[in-house]
Motif scaffolding. Structure first.
Motif, PDB file in Angstrom:
ATOM      1  N   ASP A  35       0.867  -1.188   0.000  1.00  0.00           N
ATOM      2  CA  ASP A  35       0.000   0.000   0.000  1.00  0.00           C
ATOM      3  C   ASP A  35       0.897   1.229   0.000  1.00  0.00           C
ATOM      4  N   ARG A  99     -12.597   4.861   9.899  1.00  0.00           N
ATOM      5  CA  ARG A  99     -11.810   4.017   8.997  1.00  0.00           C
ATOM      6  C   ARG A  99     -10.343   3.959   9.385  1.00  0.00           C
ATOM      7  N   ASP A 263     -13.580  -1.193  -4.487  1.00  0.00           N
ATOM      8  CA  ASP A 263     -13.877  -0.001  -5.298  1.00  0.00           C
ATOM      9  C   ASP A 263     -13.179  -0.041  -6.651  1.00  0.00           C
TER      10      ASP A 263
HETATM   11  C1  LIG Z   1     -17.706   9.952   1.478  1.00  0.00           C
HETATM   12  C2  LIG Z   1     -17.848   8.452   1.461  1.00  0.00           C
HETATM   13  C3  LIG Z   1     -18.624   7.832   2.435  1.00  0.00           C
HETATM   14  C4  LIG Z   1     -18.745   6.429   2.437  1.00  0.00           C
HETATM   15  N1  LIG Z   1     -19.480   5.847   3.441  1.00  0.00           N
HETATM   16  C5  LIG Z   1     -19.567   4.492   3.482  1.00  0.00           C
HETATM   17  C6  LIG Z   1     -20.237   3.846   4.568  1.00  0.00           C
HETATM   18  O1  LIG Z   1     -20.725   4.493   5.510  1.00  0.00           O
HETATM   19  N2  LIG Z   1     -20.322   2.490   4.556  1.00  0.00           N
HETATM   20  C7  LIG Z   1     -19.771   1.743   3.554  1.00  0.00           C
HETATM   21  O2  LIG Z   1     -19.907   0.516   3.582  1.00  0.00           O
HETATM   22  N3  LIG Z   1     -19.108   2.336   2.526  1.00  0.00           N
HETATM   23  C8  LIG Z   1     -18.976   3.671   2.476  1.00  0.00           C
HETATM   24  N4  LIG Z   1     -18.258   4.273   1.472  1.00  0.00           N
HETATM   25  C9  LIG Z   1     -17.606   3.421   0.464  1.00  0.00           C
HETATM   26  C10 LIG Z   1     -16.329   2.810   1.042  1.00  0.00           C
HETATM   27  O3  LIG Z   1     -15.511   3.834   1.597  1.00  0.00           O
HETATM   28  C11 LIG Z   1     -15.533   2.069  -0.047  1.00  0.00           C
HETATM   29  O4  LIG Z   1     -16.420   1.295  -0.812  1.00  0.00           O
HETATM   30  C12 LIG Z   1     -14.459   1.184   0.554  1.00  0.00           C
HETATM   31  O5  LIG Z   1     -13.478   1.946   1.204  1.00  0.00           O
HETATM   32  C13 LIG Z   1     -13.777   0.324  -0.534  1.00  0.00           C
HETATM   33  O6  LIG Z   1     -12.692  -0.374   0.009  1.00  0.00           O
HETATM   34  P1  LIG Z   1     -11.435  -0.749  -0.906  1.00  0.00           P
HETATM   35  O7  LIG Z   1     -10.575  -1.618  -0.057  1.00  0.00           O
HETATM   36  O8  LIG Z   1     -11.890  -1.251  -2.211  1.00  0.00           O
HETATM   37  O9  LIG Z   1     -10.711   0.636  -1.220  1.00  0.00           O
HETATM   38  P2  LIG Z   1     -10.055   1.721  -0.236  1.00  0.00           P
HETATM   39  O10 LIG Z   1     -10.636   1.623   1.114  1.00  0.00           O
HETATM   40  O11 LIG Z   1     -10.148   3.002  -0.954  1.00  0.00           O
HETATM   41  O12 LIG Z   1      -8.528   1.280  -0.136  1.00  0.00           O
HETATM   42  C14 LIG Z   1      -7.680   1.404  -1.251  1.00  0.00           C
HETATM   43  C15 LIG Z   1      -6.244   1.362  -0.765  1.00  0.00           C
HETATM   44  O13 LIG Z   1      -5.377   1.384  -1.914  1.00  0.00           O
HETATM   45  C16 LIG Z   1      -4.263   2.188  -1.620  1.00  0.00           C
HETATM   46  N5  LIG Z   1      -3.664   2.651  -2.875  1.00  0.00           N
HETATM   47  C17 LIG Z   1      -4.148   3.558  -3.744  1.00  0.00           C
HETATM   48  N6  LIG Z   1      -3.284   3.724  -4.774  1.00  0.00           N
HETATM   49  C18 LIG Z   1      -2.230   2.898  -4.537  1.00  0.00           C
HETATM   50  C19 LIG Z   1      -1.038   2.623  -5.219  1.00  0.00           C
HETATM   51  N7  LIG Z   1      -0.704   3.222  -6.374  1.00  0.00           N
HETATM   52  N8  LIG Z   1      -0.173   1.716  -4.695  1.00  0.00           N
HETATM   53  C20 LIG Z   1      -0.474   1.095  -3.534  1.00  0.00           C
HETATM   54  N9  LIG Z   1      -1.606   1.329  -2.831  1.00  0.00           N
HETATM   55  C21 LIG Z   1      -2.480   2.216  -3.328  1.00  0.00           C
HETATM   56  C22 LIG Z   1      -4.819   3.310  -0.761  1.00  0.00           C
HETATM   57  O14 LIG Z   1      -3.790   3.920   0.027  1.00  0.00           O
HETATM   58  C23 LIG Z   1      -5.853   2.556   0.092  1.00  0.00           C
HETATM   59  O15 LIG Z   1      -5.302   2.119   1.327  1.00  0.00           O
HETATM   60  C24 LIG Z   1     -18.112   5.659   1.434  1.00  0.00           C
HETATM   61  C25 LIG Z   1     -17.325   6.299   0.464  1.00  0.00           C
HETATM   62  C26 LIG Z   1     -17.186   7.672   0.471  1.00  0.00           C
HETATM   63  C27 LIG Z   1     -16.333   8.354  -0.574  1.00  0.00           C
END
Ligand SMILES: Cc1cc2nc3c(=O)[nH]c(=O)nc-3n(C[C@H](O)[C@H](O)[C@H](O)COP(=O)(O)OP(=O)(O)OC[C@H]3O[C@@H](n4cnc5c(N)ncnc54)[C@H](O)[C@@H]3O)c2cc1C
Length: 382
Positions: A35, A99, A263
């Motif tokens: 990450d 988070r 995401d």
């Molecule tokens: C304002 C807002 C409110 C929300 N509220 C809710 C809620 O209440 N409940 C809910 O269930 N969902 C909610 N969501 C949605 C939720 O936040 C996401 O769906 C969730 O975080 C997705 O998880 P993920 O692991 O796919 O991505 P993320 O949590 O975004 O993690 C991605 C990771 O990739 C890393 N990364 C990025 N680029 C690179 C790179 N080049 N190299 C290495 N690492 C990298 C980042 O540092 C990060 O740690 C909300 C979203 C937003 C924007």
């Protein structure tokens, strides 16, 4: 720094990446977890954990709830376009977390399962190999899972763009400090156009936000201000914003030996904006697809296994997109509001969905039984 060969490289250590790394490590794979940030790190999010998310968490992380500060609410209210839709009576609980705490706990549990820590660094992806070049050397593996979030640099590299700007969502949030023990949890559909607002009480304050389809919200700041006015919040609070996939998912979640999860694959509910549950679940499914493909010495088959495993999530997101039209098309909206408000069982079905006890297909059937036929005819007519 340790570099070298792994069975699986996971890029991104949010809920999707941590769930993937932990599941794969528990299954005996040699896993590298990369990450760009070191944990704990902030992530803009409401931090609402539905029963559906908690169910996935408990299975993947082998404990009922993370050992972090949590707020629990058993009652909450839905509003739509300013009208009270009725309470979440007998609602399965929603847990509210920060988070920063939650993700750090997930990463710690992925590492304790055996994944190797490459957090705090970014690298260059070589999709052909596949491999990633970090400042300290090259990591290679037959498979990579990219869970690098909504702006996914991996998806951009594979497909030219991380998401479609016409379909992507956008959300704004503020954190209101202070005691939130008496603050109700509420969700307001329509607080943004083709979107919603939320007020989530936490242990250290209240998270308030609005989000919706970006192309339909030329002025999301005005939507946020309108929502803050509705809630009677007049403090001057810093506003932060982020994209939200909001139902705009990739039907083929990856390419070659690279799988996208969370995401990065667009797996966010287009009505509630909930993404943590699908992130955890898709991370786990990507890991299981990798385990299956590697056991058969067929890494090229992992994407096929994964796509198959994601079918129920994709079906639910498609159905939710249809339901969203009922909620937000002006001519259909009154039927939706009165149907939802009149029917305790329909509200119950919706709460069961948030609890992970049912799927959108059941809600669609419940609505078809209760809503005037014209709405469905109008919907089919486009
Ligand atoms: C304002 C807002 C409110 C929300 N509220 C809710 C809620 O209440 N409940 C809910 O269930 N969902 C909610 N969501 C949605 C939720 O936040 C996401 O769906 C969730 O975080 C997705 O998880 P993920 O692991 O796919 O991505 P993320 O949590 O975004 O993690 C991605 C990771 O990739 C890393 N990364 C990025 N680029 C690179 C790179 N080049 N190299 C290495 N690492 C990298 C980042 O540092 C990060 O740690 C909300 C979203 C937003 C924007």
């Amino acid at each position: 720094m340790t570099t070298g060969k792994f069975d699986l490289i996971v890029i991104g250590a949010g809920p999707a990446g941590a769930a993937c790394a932990r599941t794969a490590a528990k299954a005996g794979l040699a896993v590298a977890l990369v990450d760009k940030k070191r944990f704990p790190r902030d992530k803009l999010c409401g931090g609402g954990l539905t029963g559906r998310a908690v169910g996935h968490y408990a299975r993947i992380f082998d404990r009922p709830l993370p050992d972090i500060p949590l707020t629990r609410r058993d009652r909450f209210r839905f509003f739509a376009f300013g009208e009270d839709l009725g309470g979440g009576e007998e609602a399965p609980p929603i847990h509210l977390i920060m988070r920063r705490d939650f993700d750090a706990a997930l990463v710690a549990d992925a590492l304790s399962a055996g994944a190797q820590d490459f957090t705090g660094q970014t690298g260059t992806l070589d999709p052909k190999e596949p491999a990633i070049d970090l400042p300290g050397g090259r990591l290679s593996a037959p498979l990579i899972v990219a869970a690098d979030g909504v702006n996914s640099p991996t998806a951009r590299q594979l497909f030219g763009e991380a998401f479609d700007r016409e379909r992507i969502g956008f959300a704004l949030e503020v954190e209101q400090p202070g005691d939130a023990s008496e603050v109700p949890l509420r969700i307001d559909f329509g607080a943004a156009d083709w979107g919603y607002g939320w007020q989530f009480p936490k242990t250290c304050g209240t998270t308030i936000g609005v989000g919706g389809v970006m192309a339909r919200n030329a002025d999301m700041k005005a939507a946020l201000q309108g929502y803050l006015d509705t809630l009677g919040v007049d403090e001057d609070l810093p506003v932060k914003g982020q994209f939200l996939p909001f139902g705009d998912f990739r039907s083929t979640p990856g390419a070659g030996r690279i799988l996208l999860a969370g995401d990065a694959a667009g797996l966010v509910d287009p009505i509630t904006g909930e993404g943590i549950a699908h992130a955890l679940n898709s991370g786990e499914l990507a890991a299981l697809a990798a385990v299956q493909a590697l056991a058969a010495w067929q890494p090229d088959q992992a994407l096929r296994h994964y796509r198959h495993a994601l079918r129920p999530i994709h079906a639910g997101l498609r159905q939710a997109r249809i339901l969203r039209q009922l909620m937000f098309r002006e001519r259909l909206r009154p039927a939706f509001i009165s149907g939802f408000r009149r029917s305790r069982s329909l509200r119950g079905e919706y709460l069961r969905l948030l609890a992970g006890e049912t799927e959108y297909g059941e809600i669609m059937r419940a609505m078809a039984l209760r809503m005037p036929g014209f709405a469905w005819r109008a919907l089919r007519g486009g």
